[in-house]
Write a protein that holds these residues in place. Structure first.
Motif, mmCIF file in Angstrom:
data_model
loop_
_atom_site.group_PDB
_atom_site.id
_atom_site.type_symbol
_atom_site.label_atom_id
_atom_site.label_comp_id
_atom_site.label_asym_id
_atom_site.label_seq_id
_atom_site.Cartn_x
_atom_site.Cartn_y
_atom_site.Cartn_z
ATOM 1 N N TYR A 158 0.822 -1.215 0.000
ATOM 2 C CA TYR A 158 0.000 0.000 0.000
ATOM 3 C C TYR A 158 0.856 1.266 0.000
ATOM 4 O O TYR A 158 0.444 2.306 -0.528
ATOM 5 N N LEU A 159 2.029 1.165 0.634
ATOM 6 C CA LEU A 159 2.863 2.355 0.811
ATOM 7 C C LEU A 159 3.485 2.827 -0.494
ATOM 8 O O LEU A 159 4.106 3.899 -0.542
ATOM 9 N N ALA A 160 3.343 2.018 -1.549
ATOM 10 C CA ALA A 160 3.852 2.447 -2.857
ATOM 11 C C ALA A 160 2.867 3.366 -3.566
ATOM 12 O O ALA A 160 3.171 3.924 -4.622
ATOM 13 N N ASP A 161 1.694 3.520 -2.981
ATOM 14 C CA ASP A 161 0.635 4.346 -3.587
ATOM 15 C C ASP A 161 0.593 5.708 -2.884
ATOM 16 O O ASP A 161 0.118 5.807 -1.744
ATOM 17 N N PRO A 162 1.069 6.788 -3.538
ATOM 18 C CA PRO A 162 1.072 8.126 -2.906
ATOM 19 C C PRO A 162 -0.340 8.574 -2.497
ATOM 20 O O PRO A 162 -0.507 9.237 -1.475
ATOM 21 N N GLY A 163 -1.333 8.213 -3.289
ATOM 22 C CA GLY A 163 -2.700 8.607 -2.971
ATOM 23 C C GLY A 163 -3.171 7.992 -1.668
ATOM 24 O O GLY A 163 -3.872 8.634 -0.875
ATOM 25 N N PHE A 164 -2.772 6.747 -1.438
ATOM 26 C CA PHE A 164 -3.164 6.076 -0.207
ATOM 27 C C PHE A 164 -2.437 6.675 0.991
ATOM 28 O O PHE A 164 -3.005 6.809 2.080
ATOM 29 N N ILE A 165 -1.175 7.044 0.786
ATOM 30 C CA ILE A 165 -0.398 7.692 1.854
ATOM 31 C C ILE A 165 -1.096 8.994 2.279
ATOM 32 O O ILE A 165 -1.237 9.290 3.469
ATOM 33 N N GLU A 166 -1.540 9.789 1.287
ATOM 34 C CA GLU A 166 -2.236 11.043 1.587
ATOM 35 C C GLU A 166 -3.539 10.774 2.343
ATOM 36 O O GLU A 166 -3.938 11.533 3.238
ATOM 37 N N LYS A 167 -4.182 9.671 1.992
ATOM 38 C CA LYS A 167 -5.432 9.306 2.659
ATOM 39 C C LYS A 167 -5.173 9.021 4.142
ATOM 40 O O LYS A 167 -5.936 9.459 5.012
#
Length: 582
Positions: A158-167
């Motif tokens: 999941y941590l490879a997804d910048p959008g998820f990190i922002e979430k």
């Protein structure tokens, strides 16, 4: 007979009493339009009508117009405060109530309004704009959150997804949003499971478009490894996360945090009894056990109350630095900045205090800090004014202004007298002299304001009254001119200015009742007969008796003229042509 404006005003008051606010507004508007001069009471009444129907924008406009017309009328400021309170500007409302209390320290309405605003500010500060997080705040603000998610094969991808990190960062700022996010993104549920140390099985694939695209589950498309394959079994075991170690680590963290909260509670207890040294010791232990910036803020508060202001500042600076690295809520960091501002204020460093209050408001805007900032800014302004005072330089500026005035350099004279006022704000002559220069520049409203300031500084300064009356006369505000001259007469107990005052009064009375351009004699007399002051005098039983005696014995009028009040009324009737002197 009441004037047209007075009739509309009475209608407006009647409508207001019946709570027919739209009709009241219409009536007061007609009264304003029918008035020969701006009337602050009419704007005040219309402001109250607007406020009653929750139209605070127009209520504020009318209140400000009321203050503009009559800057010393207390009710204008309470109207303004009520409108600002209605708009939610609590700090602005508080300032307006304070202005009202400066004019009348015993004004009950202003006191009550100020108390109401202070209570609203206290409630807002207590709530601090936060939303209950249902216990999720501690989970998502865990200092080890990123390490735990990276270590788990269920969430590392999941941590490879910048959008998820922002979430996740949004949830850290507002943990209550986690429930909503969980409904739209099942990955949030998996993150919570990892943070809680529990195991849940996510379905293969899934229907969520974001999950299918961004978060392929480990081994979801591969067949399960055969139990008969040693290498597969060995490999699988090697990749399994150390669940027991994670649970053990979380258990230890929970215990540390619990102990830290116990130390914080002990510190709070000592703080309340003003045993600040003991409180500081407990807060330090709490921080050593668990790095929560709140403990440092509490520590700084104890140091402040103890009187260790430098120590308080250093602790707050440390809280800000640690808070940045721990990604602490900006509201907590704002409190650190605010406390630094308070410490610098106590140290007398107003510039640094203002700087840190502003930095606190940049992090998070609260009425409490904004009020403190306003107070320090006012204090600094006052100190700057006091530091600028110099009687010797004020006298030089006055002499320079006089020279420029005689040379007909009116703008230069205004500038010089302004410097005099700054150097000696308590000297009424500066305002009076500048008023004279404003008259030469035809800036009559400014001249009147300066005369009012001169009178406020020295109520017995007759020259200021006469200059104010002259300004009103030139503006054709004859009634106000006469009222100002009446005030001057009361102050001129030695009659040193009697001749000048009476000459100007006579001119103002004549000008007030003379025929206006394009007006016939009949129209002039009709207008005079409707003048409110003339009507009031003629309806006064005492004056009716005096006028009756004068008709029978004209000489008796001379005896009545010895009474100053009667003399003023008779002079007005003479000027109006009601009484003929020959």
């Amino acid at each position: 007979m009441a004037s047209e404006a007075d009739q509309y005003k009475a209608q407006g008051n009647d409508f207001f009493a019946k709570k027919q606010y739209d009709d009241a507004i219409a009536a007061f508007t007609k009264a304003i339009e029918a008035s020969s001069a701006p009337n602050h009471i009419l704007y005040s009444n219309r402001s109250g009508s607007y406020a009653s129907k929750k139209d605070f924008e127009n209520a504020l406009k009318d209140a400000e117009e009321c203050i503009k017309i009559s800057p010393t009328w207390v009710k204008g400021y309470t109207r303004k405060a009520a409108a600002l309170h209605g708009q939610g500007d609590l700090v602005g409302a508080r300032d307006a109530y304070e202005e009202a209390l400066k004019l009348d320290p015993n004004n009950a309405q202003a006191k009550s309004g100020l108390k109401s605003v202070d209570e609203a500010i206290a409630n807002e500060a207590a709530q601090d704009g936060t939303t209950p997080d249902m216990g999720l705040g501690g989970m998502f603000n865990d200092r080890n959150i990123w390490a735990k998610l990276a270590a788990s094969p269920k969430t590392s991808a999941y941590l490879a997804d910048p959008g998820f990190i922002e979430k996740l960062k949004r949830i850290q700022q507002n943990p209550a949003a986690a429930t909503q996010e969980m409904m739209s993104d099942p990955r949030i549920m998996q993150v919570m499971a990892v943070l809680l140390g529990i195991d849940i099985t996510m379905p293969n694939g899934g229907t969520n478009a974001e999950e299918a695209k961004d978060t392929p589950m480990p081994d979801a498309s591969k067949p399960a490894p055969s139990s008969s394959s040693p290498s597969s079994s060995s490999s699988s075991k090697a990749k399994e996360p150390p669940v027991k170690d994670e649970l053990k680590e979380e258990d230890e963290d929970t215990k540390k945090k619990a102990k830290a909260e116990e130390e914080k509670a002990k510190g709070n207890k000592e703080y309340k009894t003003r045993n600040f040294d003991a409180a500081i010791e407990h807060y330090e232990k709490a921080w050593d056990l668990w790095q929560d910036v709140t403990y440092l803020n509490n520590l700084a508060a104890a140091e402040f109350e103890k009187g260790d202001l430098e120590g308080c500042i250093k602790t707050c600076e440390r809280a800000i630095e640690e808070g940045r690295s721990l990604r602490t809520d900006y509201k907590v960091i704002a409190k650190s900045f605010g406390r630094i501002g308070t410490a610098y204020h106590k140290l007398g460093d107003l510039d640094r205090s203002i700087e840190y209050y502003n930095r606190s408001l940049t992090e998070h805007r609260t009425p409490d800090v904004l009020m403190k900032l306003r107070a320090v800014e006012k204090e600094k302004m006052q100190k700057d004014v006091e530091a600028y005072i110099d009687p010797e330089k004020a006298e030089k500026a006055r002499e320079e202004g006089n020279a420029l005035f005689k040379a007909a350099d009116w703008p230069g004279a205004v500038k010089a007298y302004t410097e005099m006022i700054k150097r000696a704000p308590g000297d009424a002559r500066g305002y009076s002299n500048r008023a004279a220069a404003y008259v030469k520049l035809l800036s009559f409203p400014e001249a009147v304001k300066d005369c009012d300031m001169a009178i406020a500084k020295d109520p017995n300064f007759i020259r200021a009254y006469i200059r104010k009356a002259n300004a009103y006369f030139t503006m054709r505000e004859y009634t106000k001119c006469i009222e100002t001259l009446n005030d001057a007469s009361e102050k001129d107990t030695k009659h040193e200015n009697y001749s000048e005052i009476e000459t100007l009064r006579s001119k103002a009375l004549s000008a007030r009742f003379q025929a206006q351009e394009g007006e016939t004699e009949e129209q002039t007399m009709e207008r005079i007969s409707k003048d409110p002051e003339v009507v009031a005098i003629l309806q006064d039983p005492v004056m009716q008796s005096i006028l009756g005696q004068a008709r029978e014995n004209p000489a008796a009028l001379n005896d009545h003229m010895k009474n100053p009040e009667v003399r003023k009324k008779i002079q007005l009737l003479v000027a109006a042509g009601i009484i003929r002197t020959r």
